[in-house]
Design an enzyme around this catalytic site. Structure first.
Site: not given
Ligand code: CAA
Length: 386
Positions: A123, A131, A158, A339, A363-364, A367
């Site tokens: 993914f 990030g 990953t 220990g 995966e987030g 924070e």
């Molecule tokens: N489900 C559906 N839609 C969602 C949602 C959810 N859980 N969360 C947000 N949305 C939608 C919102 O409704 C919005 O849509 P509309 O404008 O149409 O209403 C749109 O997405 C934008 O949302 P926000 O305004 O909330 O966006 P934001 O810029 O404030 O960001 C955030 C939100 C939660 C911070 C997001 O950017 C986030 O989750 N960031 C972390 C990213 C992450 O988890 N990365 C992990 C990498 S993958 C990984 O690690 C895999 C690996 O290899 C192990």
């Protein structure tokens, strides 16, 4: 209220436990030391059906519920978190995303091979400068009519070097912000996909984490997932489920740390009796057990909500932030209980302590989970639905 696992869920738990203890434990320390990808172990996980657990049997999956998936993740994560992250990404980010939002043709082409382990999935969302702020995608996919041209760099991927299928998130229209983001299925054998060096990591060292470059990769239009502009929501929806998988991984680290500490404390003697008989150690075990059980309830509840078709966004974030912090604390305490032996690589707990850290990041981050939870709480989601 019924806290009992079903017979099927218990059977999955037992099978995962047996596999982890017999097949994963013996070489886990060595694989971690040498950063060697667990190829044979992944093949066995596929054979046992652990790579496509929730996918419908129609596409070669196990047709199981999310609770079965988390109990399997928990058992495998007690022993080997390189294996469990490979399993988690393939199941909850790649297979679940494809089955839920892919077209019939996409499912036919990719899902079966991903469930059988013939192909592994990755993914690809994170970038050098995107990030936590996932909407700031620099990777672009330019619409050329019947195909897109993909360019950009993804970080910390990953399964990066071992996967055949990448789900890549890219900006197709900067003007539209997050509504101009799309998700694409990319075959890593296509021209222009370049796999960068493998990361040398603190934990989950046997898993395969890479930077990936896409240089003018031609992606057929039929490989876009969902309607034009669905990519960011796709990523968020997939990650909500993925967070339950990582929460289960963290739970496994916490529970594994506790199991190892209980066993060791009964064997190791100091001042004329097993150290478990000293209150200083016994109370540590009590605190670990308490926290692990609380984490388990949050993780199982998030999985159950998903299985019931209810909203699980907050529940997944709560489970992840709590379980990952419990994983960290339990693993640190496990080293303390062991220990000097806990500080050397011959014992599993130092590896669990290093592995625990990533559950607070990928995966987030914790924070970001708190951001999700606080937004929902402020929007009136004060009490969970029971
Ligand atoms: N489900 C559906 N839609 C969602 C949602 C959810 N859980 N969360 C947000 N949305 C939608 C919102 O409704 C919005 O849509 P509309 O404008 O149409 O209403 C749109 O997405 C934008 O949302 P926000 O305004 O909330 O966006 P934001 O810029 O404030 O960001 C955030 C939100 C939660 C911070 C997001 O950017 C986030 O989750 N960031 C972390 C990213 C992450 O988890 N990365 C992990 C990498 S993958 C990984 O690690 C895999 C690996 O290899 C192990």
């Amino acid at each position: 209220m019924d806290f009992k696992l079903t017979e099927e869920q218990l059977a999955v738990k037992e099978a995962a436990r047996e596999f982890a203890q017999k097949e994963l434990k013996p070489g886990a320390i060595e694989r971690d030391n040498h950063m060697s990808y667990p190829k044979e172990q992944v093949r066995k996980m596929a054979e046992l059906g652990f790579l496509g657990m929730m996918v419908s049997p129609e596409y070669g999956g196990g047709g199981m519920d999310t609770v079965s998936y988390v109990v399997a993740m928990e058992e495998i994560s007690k022993i080997d978190n390189s294996c469990s992250v490979i399993m988690s990404v393939n199941n909850s980010l790649v297979c679940w995303g494809l089955e839920t939002y892919g077209t019939e043709a996409q499912k036919q082409e990719y899902l079966t091979k991903l469930c059988t382990g013939e192909w592994i999935g990755a993914f690809c969302l994170s970038e050098p400068e995107a990030g936590s702020d996932a909407t700031s995608q620099r990777t672009t996919a330019i619409d050329m009519g019947d195909h897109y041209i993909l360019n950009g760099t993804k970080n910390w991927i990953t399964n990066g070097g071992t996967s055949r299928v990448h789900l890549v998130i890219a900006q197709t229209d900067v003007e539209k912000g997050h509504r101009g983001i799309n998700a694409f299925i990319v075959d890593t054998q296509w021209q222009g996909v370049v796999i960068g060096a493998k990361e040398d990591k603190l934990g989950i060292r046997a898993s395969d984490t890479h930077t990936i470059m896409y240089n003018d990769v031609k992606v057929p239009k039929e490989n876009r997932i969902g309607e034009d502009g669905f990519g960011f929501k796709f990523a968020m929806k997939v990650l909500s489920g993925g967070r339950i998988g990582i929460a289960a991984q963290a739970l496994g680290i916490g529970a594994g740390s506790l199991e190892l500490s209980v066993a060791y404390s009964k064997e190791r003697e100091a001042f004329g009796k097993p150290i478990s008989q000293h209150q200083a150690i016994a109370f540590k075990l009590a605190d670990m057990a308490n926290e692990v059980e609380a984490a388990r309830l949050l993780v199982y509840r998030a999985a159950w909500l998903k299985d019931q078709g209810k909203d699980y966004v907050s529940a997944a974030s709560m489970a992840k932030v709590f379980a990952s912090e419990v994983a960290m604390r339990s693993a640190v305490e496990a080293v303390q209980v062991h220990g000097g032996y806990g500080f050397v690589k011959e014992y599993h707990v130092e590896r669990l302590m290093r592995d625990a850290k990533i559950t607070q990041i990928y995966e987030g981050t914790s924070e970001i989970q708190r951001l999700v939870i606080s937004r929902n709480v402020l929007n009136g989601e004060l009490y969970p639905e029971y």
